[in-house]
Motif scaffolding. Structure first.
Motif, mmCIF file in Angstrom:
data_model
loop_
_atom_site.group_PDB
_atom_site.id
_atom_site.type_symbol
_atom_site.label_atom_id
_atom_site.label_comp_id
_atom_site.label_asym_id
_atom_site.label_seq_id
_atom_site.Cartn_x
_atom_site.Cartn_y
_atom_site.Cartn_z
ATOM 1 N N LEU A 157 0.678 -1.123 -0.299
ATOM 2 C CA LEU A 157 -0.115 0.036 -0.429
ATOM 3 C C LEU A 157 1.363 1.319 0.090
ATOM 4 C CD1 LEU A 157 -2.550 1.761 0.199
ATOM 5 C CD2 LEU A 157 -2.437 1.070 2.733
ATOM 6 N N LEU A 158 0.719 2.215 -1.113
ATOM 7 C CA LEU A 158 1.434 3.037 -1.469
ATOM 8 C C LEU A 158 0.221 4.551 -0.255
ATOM 9 C CD1 LEU A 158 3.454 2.500 -4.116
ATOM 10 C CD2 LEU A 158 4.161 2.077 -2.382
ATOM 11 N N ASP A 159 0.636 4.458 0.132
ATOM 12 C CA ASP A 159 -0.670 5.509 1.336
ATOM 13 C C ASP A 159 -0.291 6.819 0.992
ATOM 14 O OD1 ASP A 159 -3.318 6.064 2.524
ATOM 15 O OD2 ASP A 159 -1.669 6.652 4.564
ATOM 16 N N GLU A 160 -0.990 7.748 -0.053
ATOM 17 C CA GLU A 160 -0.915 9.263 -0.724
ATOM 18 C C GLU A 160 0.237 9.487 -0.937
ATOM 19 O OE1 GLU A 160 -3.166 11.062 0.462
ATOM 20 O OE2 GLU A 160 -4.166 10.638 2.665
ATOM 21 N N ILE A 161 0.776 8.443 -1.823
ATOM 22 C CA ILE A 161 1.294 9.198 -3.430
ATOM 23 C C ILE A 161 0.801 9.817 -3.974
ATOM 24 C CG2 ILE A 161 0.998 6.994 -4.517
ATOM 25 C CD1 ILE A 161 4.228 6.457 -5.087
ATOM 26 N N ASN A 162 -0.366 9.377 -4.505
ATOM 27 C CA ASN A 162 -1.566 10.769 -5.668
ATOM 28 C C ASN A 162 -0.885 11.972 -4.700
ATOM 29 O OD1 ASN A 162 -1.589 8.001 -6.512
ATOM 30 N ND2 ASN A 162 -3.925 8.271 -5.805
ATOM 31 N N ILE A 163 -1.216 11.982 -3.717
ATOM 32 C CA ILE A 163 -0.450 13.875 -3.628
ATOM 33 C C ILE A 163 1.344 13.936 -3.682
ATOM 34 C CG2 ILE A 163 -0.043 15.312 -1.214
ATOM 35 C CD1 ILE A 163 -2.059 13.523 -0.264
ATOM 36 N N ALA A 164 1.635 13.479 -3.580
ATOM 37 C CA ALA A 164 3.306 12.929 -3.987
ATOM 38 C C ALA A 164 3.976 13.610 -5.270
ATOM 39 C CB ALA A 164 4.375 12.057 -3.507
ATOM 40 N N LEU A 165 2.886 12.038 -6.133
ATOM 41 C CA LEU A 165 3.100 12.871 -7.512
ATOM 42 C C LEU A 165 2.038 14.057 -7.581
ATOM 43 C CD1 LEU A 165 2.056 9.138 -8.282
ATOM 44 C CD2 LEU A 165 4.014 9.977 -8.262
ATOM 45 N N ARG A 166 1.571 14.703 -7.835
ATOM 46 C CA ARG A 166 0.100 15.850 -7.954
ATOM 47 C C ARG A 166 1.365 17.432 -7.539
ATOM 48 N NH1 ARG A 166 -4.728 18.254 -4.514
ATOM 49 N NH2 ARG A 166 -4.964 20.176 -6.484
ATOM 50 N N TYR A 167 1.997 17.641 -6.298
ATOM 51 C CA TYR A 167 3.053 17.887 -6.019
ATOM 52 C C TYR A 167 4.441 18.144 -7.111
ATOM 53 C CZ TYR A 167 -0.622 19.783 -3.105
ATOM 54 O OH TYR A 167 -1.577 20.634 -2.475
ATOM 55 N N GLY A 168 4.389 16.782 -8.519
ATOM 56 C CA GLY A 168 5.658 16.968 -8.861
ATOM 57 C C GLY A 168 6.732 16.807 -7.617
ATOM 58 N N TYR A 169 6.873 15.882 -6.294
ATOM 59 C CA TYR A 169 7.553 15.325 -5.213
ATOM 60 C C TYR A 169 8.729 14.273 -6.147
ATOM 61 C CZ TYR A 169 5.675 18.577 -1.995
ATOM 62 O OH TYR A 169 5.254 19.470 -1.918
ATOM 63 N N LEU A 170 7.756 13.402 -6.759
ATOM 64 C CA LEU A 170 7.793 11.885 -7.285
ATOM 65 C C LEU A 170 7.684 12.598 -9.035
ATOM 66 C CD1 LEU A 170 6.616 8.905 -4.997
ATOM 67 C CD2 LEU A 170 9.015 10.088 -5.846
ATOM 68 N N ASP A 171 8.625 11.710 -10.145
ATOM 69 C CA ASP A 171 8.553 11.997 -11.527
ATOM 70 C C ASP A 171 7.039 10.530 -11.723
ATOM 71 O OD1 ASP A 171 8.113 11.320 -13.780
ATOM 72 O OD2 ASP A 171 10.567 10.675 -14.470
ATOM 73 N N ALA A 172 6.408 10.572 -11.962
ATOM 74 C CA ALA A 172 4.582 9.667 -12.867
ATOM 75 C C ALA A 172 5.039 9.096 -13.296
ATOM 76 C CB ALA A 172 3.660 10.722 -13.235
ATOM 77 N N ALA A 173 6.496 9.575 -14.411
ATOM 78 C CA ALA A 173 6.259 8.712 -15.100
ATOM 79 C C ALA A 173 7.538 7.324 -15.077
ATOM 80 C CB ALA A 173 7.265 9.115 -16.658
ATOM 81 N N GLU A 174 8.251 7.465 -13.981
ATOM 82 C CA GLU A 174 8.767 7.129 -13.304
ATOM 83 C C GLU A 174 8.378 5.778 -12.736
ATOM 84 O OE1 GLU A 174 12.463 6.481 -9.517
ATOM 85 O OE2 GLU A 174 11.686 8.645 -10.648
ATOM 86 N N VAL A 175 7.550 6.511 -11.980
ATOM 87 C CA VAL A 175 6.255 5.577 -10.654
ATOM 88 C C VAL A 175 5.846 4.489 -11.921
ATOM 89 C CG1 VAL A 175 5.073 5.700 -9.393
ATOM 90 C CG2 VAL A 175 6.750 6.847 -9.072
ATOM 91 N N LEU A 176 5.444 5.172 -12.876
ATOM 92 C CA LEU A 176 4.063 3.975 -13.849
ATOM 93 C C LEU A 176 5.704 3.110 -14.842
ATOM 94 C CD1 LEU A 176 1.900 3.547 -15.509
ATOM 95 C CD2 LEU A 176 2.130 5.373 -16.516
ATOM 96 N N ALA A 177 6.814 3.818 -14.586
ATOM 97 C CA ALA A 177 7.897 2.227 -15.802
ATOM 98 C C ALA A 177 8.198 1.521 -14.777
ATOM 99 C CB ALA A 177 8.511 3.251 -16.279
ATOM 100 N N PHE A 178 8.303 1.587 -13.736
ATOM 101 C CA PHE A 178 8.450 0.613 -12.764
ATOM 102 C C PHE A 178 7.626 -0.247 -11.995
ATOM 103 C CE2 PHE A 178 8.795 -0.790 -8.007
ATOM 104 C CZ PHE A 178 10.016 -0.963 -7.448
ATOM 105 N N LEU A 179 5.976 0.215 -12.507
ATOM 106 C CA LEU A 179 4.819 -0.679 -11.695
ATOM 107 C C LEU A 179 4.756 -1.407 -12.774
ATOM 108 C CD1 LEU A 179 2.542 2.044 -9.975
ATOM 109 C CD2 LEU A 179 4.055 0.118 -9.402
ATOM 110 N N GLN A 180 4.794 -0.971 -13.792
ATOM 111 C CA GLN A 180 4.771 -2.153 -15.529
ATOM 112 C C GLN A 180 6.281 -2.948 -15.787
ATOM 113 O OE1 GLN A 180 3.922 1.887 -18.395
ATOM 114 N NE2 GLN A 180 2.014 1.448 -18.288
#
Length: 207
Positions: free
Chosen positions: A135-158
């Motif tokens: 469970l990655l709790d509240e990670i969407n907030i970190a992605l929304r504010y640009g604290y994490l790279d959404a493309a990187e997170v998605l690529a890792f999951l895939q």
């Protein structure tokens, strides 16, 4: 004047339910696949994290090793944190990595560093095939504010998530690409919330 009897109603109901069951049985016969799911809980309504922790408890009940990484509410003394660390530490790792909401820290560099540390921990947990749900709790907030790279997170999951590992991502304003790629997406809709009536967050309800 109707001549129908309660027995007629019961017979019609039984026949209707039999037809529905036959359709459902045929549909279920086609659903035989299993895979680790990417699950997103988002939306403005309450219940995103609550639902994610419900899934963690369900995994624990099945004896499935699991883990939680909290990206925002790391400093909160929450009921779920108490329960999991006190009673289920053998099955569920709990990592509170965040330092609070961004308006509390007021330090973008610090928020980014905390989010990246959380993501580093999350990647290590997800890569472990023995852990069945993360469970990655509240990670969407970190992605929304640009604290994490959404493309990187998605690529890792895939590309790196083990085939049978479930990953649950919570938080409002989920990234559109994440929603598109996920296997299961639920949006919590806000209808009423007591906060708007001056009621503060309360233990057992919000945390």
């Amino acid at each position: 004047m109707s001549t129908e009897t309660p027995g007629d109603d019961n017979a019609r109901h039984a026949a209707k339910m039999a037809r529905i069951k036959a359709v459902r049985d045929r549909m279920m016969q086609t659903k035989t696949g299993e895979k680790g799911l990417v699950i997103v809980h988002t939306g403005a309504g309450k219940g995103k994290s609550s639902s994610g922790f419900g899934m963690i408890l369900r995994a624990i009940a099945h004896g499935m090793p699991c883990a939680v990484v909290q990206f925002i509410k790391g400093g909160w003394d929450t009921g779920e944190r108490r329960l999991l660390t006190a009673h289920f530490a053998d099955l569920c790792q709990f990592h509170a990595m965040g330092e609070g909401f961004t308006w509390e820290t007021q330090d973008r560099a610090r928020d980014i560093a905390a989010a990246q540390a959380g993501w580093d921990k999350a990647r290590a947990l997800i890569r472990d095939p023995a852990i069945r749900m993360v469970l990655l709790d509240e990670i969407n907030i970190a992605l929304r504010y640009g604290y994490l790279d959404a493309a990187e997170v998605l690529a890792f999951l895939q590309t790196e998530k083990p085939p049978m590992t479930h990953v649950v991502l919570t938080g409002r304003n989920a990234h559109p690409d994440l929603i598109e790629a996920a296997d299961l997406v639920t949006e919590m809709t806000l209808v009423k919330h007591p906060f708007r009536s001056g009621i503060k967050a309360q233990p057992g309800v919000e945390y």
